[in-house]
Scaffold this active site. Structure first.
Site, PDB file in Angstrom:
ATOM      1  N   ASP A 106       0.853  -1.205   0.000  1.00  0.00           N
ATOM      2  CA  ASP A 106       0.000   0.000   0.000  1.00  0.00           C
ATOM      3  C   ASP A 106       0.885   1.250   0.000  1.00  0.00           C
ATOM      4  O   ASP A 106       0.890   2.034   0.945  1.00  0.00           O
ATOM      5  CB  ASP A 106      -0.949   0.003   1.208  1.00  0.00           C
ATOM      6  CG  ASP A 106      -0.212  -0.003   2.552  1.00  0.00           C
ATOM      7  OD1 ASP A 106      -0.789   0.485   3.548  1.00  0.00           O
ATOM      8  OD2 ASP A 106       0.953  -0.461   2.608  1.00  0.00           O
ATOM      9  N   THR A 136       2.791  -6.106   2.784  1.00  0.00           N
ATOM     10  CA  THR A 136       3.303  -4.995   3.593  1.00  0.00           C
ATOM     11  C   THR A 136       2.214  -3.942   3.843  1.00  0.00           C
ATOM     12  O   THR A 136       2.512  -2.787   4.132  1.00  0.00           O
ATOM     13  CB  THR A 136       4.508  -4.329   2.898  1.00  0.00           C
ATOM     14  OG1 THR A 136       4.066  -3.767   1.648  1.00  0.00           O
ATOM     15  CG2 THR A 136       5.624  -5.327   2.653  1.00  0.00           C
ATOM     16  N   ASN A 186      -2.451   2.720   3.464  1.00  0.00           N
ATOM     17  CA  ASN A 186      -1.902   4.059   3.744  1.00  0.00           C
ATOM     18  C   ASN A 186      -2.724   5.154   3.067  1.00  0.00           C
ATOM     19  O   ASN A 186      -2.839   6.260   3.590  1.00  0.00           O
ATOM     20  CB  ASN A 186      -0.456   4.144   3.254  1.00  0.00           C
ATOM     21  CG  ASN A 186       0.494   3.406   4.153  1.00  0.00           C
ATOM     22  OD1 ASN A 186       0.334   3.416   5.375  1.00  0.00           O
ATOM     23  ND2 ASN A 186       1.456   2.717   3.565  1.00  0.00           N
ATOM     24  N   ASP A 193       6.751   1.061   1.773  1.00  0.00           N
ATOM     25  CA  ASP A 193       6.390   0.091   0.731  1.00  0.00           C
ATOM     26  C   ASP A 193       7.222   0.337  -0.528  1.00  0.00           C
ATOM     27  O   ASP A 193       7.660  -0.595  -1.200  1.00  0.00           O
ATOM     28  CB  ASP A 193       4.916   0.212   0.354  1.00  0.00           C
ATOM     29  CG  ASP A 193       3.970   0.053   1.507  1.00  0.00           C
ATOM     30  OD1 ASP A 193       3.808   1.007   2.289  1.00  0.00           O
ATOM     31  OD2 ASP A 193       3.407  -1.054   1.651  1.00  0.00           O
ATOM     32  N   PHE A 198      -0.949  -0.705  12.554  1.00  0.00           N
ATOM     33  CA  PHE A 198      -1.840  -0.211  11.498  1.00  0.00           C
ATOM     34  C   PHE A 198      -2.306  -1.307  10.537  1.00  0.00           C
ATOM     35  O   PHE A 198      -3.502  -1.426  10.266  1.00  0.00           O
ATOM     36  CB  PHE A 198      -1.151   0.907  10.703  1.00  0.00           C
ATOM     37  CG  PHE A 198      -1.971   1.401   9.551  1.00  0.00           C
ATOM     38  CD1 PHE A 198      -1.778   0.878   8.276  1.00  0.00           C
ATOM     39  CD2 PHE A 198      -2.956   2.360   9.732  1.00  0.00           C
ATOM     40  CE1 PHE A 198      -2.560   1.317   7.198  1.00  0.00           C
ATOM     41  CE2 PHE A 198      -3.738   2.794   8.668  1.00  0.00           C
ATOM     42  CZ  PHE A 198      -3.552   2.282   7.402  1.00  0.00           C
ATOM     43  N   ASN A 199      -1.394  -2.100   9.968  1.00  0.00           N
ATOM     44  CA  ASN A 199      -1.782  -3.079   8.940  1.00  0.00           C
ATOM     45  C   ASN A 199      -2.783  -4.093   9.480  1.00  0.00           C
ATOM     46  O   ASN A 199      -3.709  -4.510   8.777  1.00  0.00           O
ATOM     47  CB  ASN A 199      -0.550  -3.818   8.398  1.00  0.00           C
ATOM     48  CG  ASN A 199       0.299  -2.947   7.499  1.00  0.00           C
ATOM     49  OD1 ASN A 199      -0.168  -1.933   6.967  1.00  0.00           O
ATOM     50  ND2 ASN A 199       1.570  -3.303   7.348  1.00  0.00           N
ATOM     51  N   HIS A 248       9.570   0.159   7.833  1.00  0.00           N
ATOM     52  CA  HIS A 248       8.952  -1.109   8.237  1.00  0.00           C
ATOM     53  C   HIS A 248       8.994  -2.179   7.131  1.00  0.00           C
ATOM     54  O   HIS A 248       9.487  -3.281   7.342  1.00  0.00           O
ATOM     55  CB  HIS A 248       7.482  -0.884   8.598  1.00  0.00           C
ATOM     56  CG  HIS A 248       7.234   0.204   9.590  1.00  0.00           C
ATOM     57  ND1 HIS A 248       7.345   0.038  10.953  1.00  0.00           N
ATOM     58  CD2 HIS A 248       6.857   1.501   9.399  1.00  0.00           C
ATOM     59  CE1 HIS A 248       7.034   1.168  11.560  1.00  0.00           C
ATOM     60  NE2 HIS A 248       6.749   2.074  10.645  1.00  0.00           N
ATOM     61  N   ASP A 249       8.453  -1.836   5.967  1.00  0.00           N
ATOM     62  CA  ASP A 249       8.162  -2.851   4.948  1.00  0.00           C
ATOM     63  C   ASP A 249       9.417  -3.456   4.329  1.00  0.00           C
ATOM     64  O   ASP A 249       9.425  -4.616   3.917  1.00  0.00           O
ATOM     65  CB  ASP A 249       7.274  -2.243   3.857  1.00  0.00           C
ATOM     66  CG  ASP A 249       5.949  -1.769   4.434  1.00  0.00           C
ATOM     67  OD1 ASP A 249       5.348  -0.855   3.862  1.00  0.00           O
ATOM     68  OD2 ASP A 249       5.526  -2.317   5.470  1.00  0.00           O
TER      69      ASP A 249
HETATM   70  O1  RIB Z   1       2.525   0.106  10.817  1.00  0.00           O
HETATM   71  C1  RIB Z   1       3.397   0.244   9.724  1.00  0.00           C
HETATM   72  C2  RIB Z   1       2.765  -0.259   8.467  1.00  0.00           C
HETATM   73  O2  RIB Z   1       1.624   0.528   8.162  1.00  0.00           O
HETATM   74  C3  RIB Z   1       3.686  -0.131   7.243  1.00  0.00           C
HETATM   75  O3  RIB Z   1       3.402  -1.165   6.345  1.00  0.00           O
HETATM   76  C4  RIB Z   1       3.302   1.191   6.661  1.00  0.00           C
HETATM   77  O4  RIB Z   1       3.556   1.253   5.251  1.00  0.00           O
HETATM   78  C5  RIB Z   1       1.824   1.183   6.915  1.00  0.00           C
HETATM   79  O5  RIB Z   1       1.213   0.419   5.889  1.00  0.00           O
HETATM   80 CA    CA Z   2       2.809  -0.614   4.042  1.00  0.00          CA
END
Ligand code: RIB
Ligand code: CA
Length: 311
Positions: free
Chosen positions: A11, A125, A40, A16, A166-167, A239-240
């Site tokens: 996303d 991701t 996102n 990403d 979040f994801n 993160h990703d």
């Molecule tokens: O919490 C971090 C995640 O949420 C990452 O994948 C970032 O791109 C958002 O999607």
């Molecule tokens: Ca992401």
């Protein structure tokens, strides 16, 4: 090509975008397809962003649009981290990479089933909606896929709520289906990814490449750094990138096995990845949880991948 066969479900999203570059540029990777999921930003924006990143990086794999929202809840987005476009900071080119006509779930299923069993790794991701839809479309995916290496969750604190990352929070029902399935899962959660702070040492190594792609990455990180600085971070957490690195160079981090389940009915804890390292719930471990990162090694392979793309 004999590399690790990957499908990246994303996303974009600044981190990403870096995951796309690593998955496309690392010589050990055989990126088969990219699929997009609302997270996102809206599905239209993240899909445009994925195609724009592929255009900049010269990535020509199939790109398919996925779910516009979660399985059973209202969609949430994260403009506070990624901006209104979902990829604020750099100037994005008009996408030249075509959009595959198939929905993401169909592309995932057809791609996995077209390769030998146990050879394709799914790397989500973003929210796990497409992965859950693909599993529902073709239940044999659970024994056909080599592994699911996902960025998501946390065994300590969340970032969307105190309990939820979040994801996972964006589609808890999809996450519950993914963690409950029989395939091997690697959870690259916030406990790991908050160690992947893209500091000035890393950014100067990228700048030294001196390519237009390096400038694109610097512009991404410039915006992302400001977003994270507003939350007290010294540098942005990419993160990703970590979910891809866990597939291409697993030794870049260490892991502990655990039973992981998703809270769906918590008043305050919905979306929590309940992580049992100690057998307290008397359930067999279903997840390899990433716990410690060799950050210098992550930067080495990321800079090498950006250089390898040669754009
Ligand atoms: O919490 C971090 C995640 O949420 C990452 O994948 C970032 O791109 C958002 O999607
Ligand atoms: Ca992401």
């Amino acid at each position: 090509m004999t590399g690790q066969k990957l499908i990246l479900d994303c996303d974009p999203g600044h981190d990403d975008a870096l995951a796309i570059l690593l998955a496309a540029g690392d010589p050990r990777s055989d990126l088969l397809a990219i699929t997009t999921v609302a997270g996102n930003q809206t599905i239209e924006k993240v899909t445009r962003n994925a195609r724009a990143v592929c255009t900049i990086a010269g990535v020509t794999v199939p790109v398919a649009r996925g779910a516009a929202g979660p399985l059973a809840r209202e969609a949430i987005i994260a403009p506070d981290y990624h901006g209104d476009s979902g990829l604020d900071g750099p100037v994005l080119p008009a996408p030249e990479v075509p959009l595959d006509p198939r929905p993401a779930a169909q592309l995932i299923v057809e791609t996995v089933m077209a390769h030998d069993p146990g050879t394709v790794t799914l790397v989500p991701t973003g929210p796990l909606t497409n992965i859950a839809l693909a599993l529902a479309l073709e239940p044999r995916l659970a024994e056909r896929v080599r592994r699911v290496s996902l960025m998501g969750g946390s065994y300590t604190r969340g970032n969307r709520t105190p309990a939820a990352e979040f994801n996972i929070m964006a589609d808890p029902e999809a996450a519950a289906a993914v963690f409950a399935a029989s395939w091997p899962v690697t959870m690259v959660g916030l406990d790991l990814t908050h160690q992947a702070l893209a500091d000035d040492a890393f950014r100067s190594r990228v700048r030294t490449l001196g390519t237009p792609l390096a400038t694109f990455v610097e512009d991404l990180l410039g915006f992302f750094s400001a977003a994270y600085a507003r939350r007290g971070f010294a540098a942005p957490a990419v993160h990703d990138l970590c979910a891809v690195a866990a597939v291409l160079e697993p030794e870049v981090m260490t892991y502990r096995d655990a039973f992981v389940a998703i809270e769906l009915a918590g008043t305050w804890t919905t979306g929590m990845t309940v992580t049992d390292f100690d057998g307290l719930l008397d359930r067999p471990a279903n997840t390899r949880v990433a716990v410690a990162l060799d950050r210098d090694r992550l930067w080495d392979l990321t800079v090498a991948a950006i250089a390898q793309l040669g754009r």
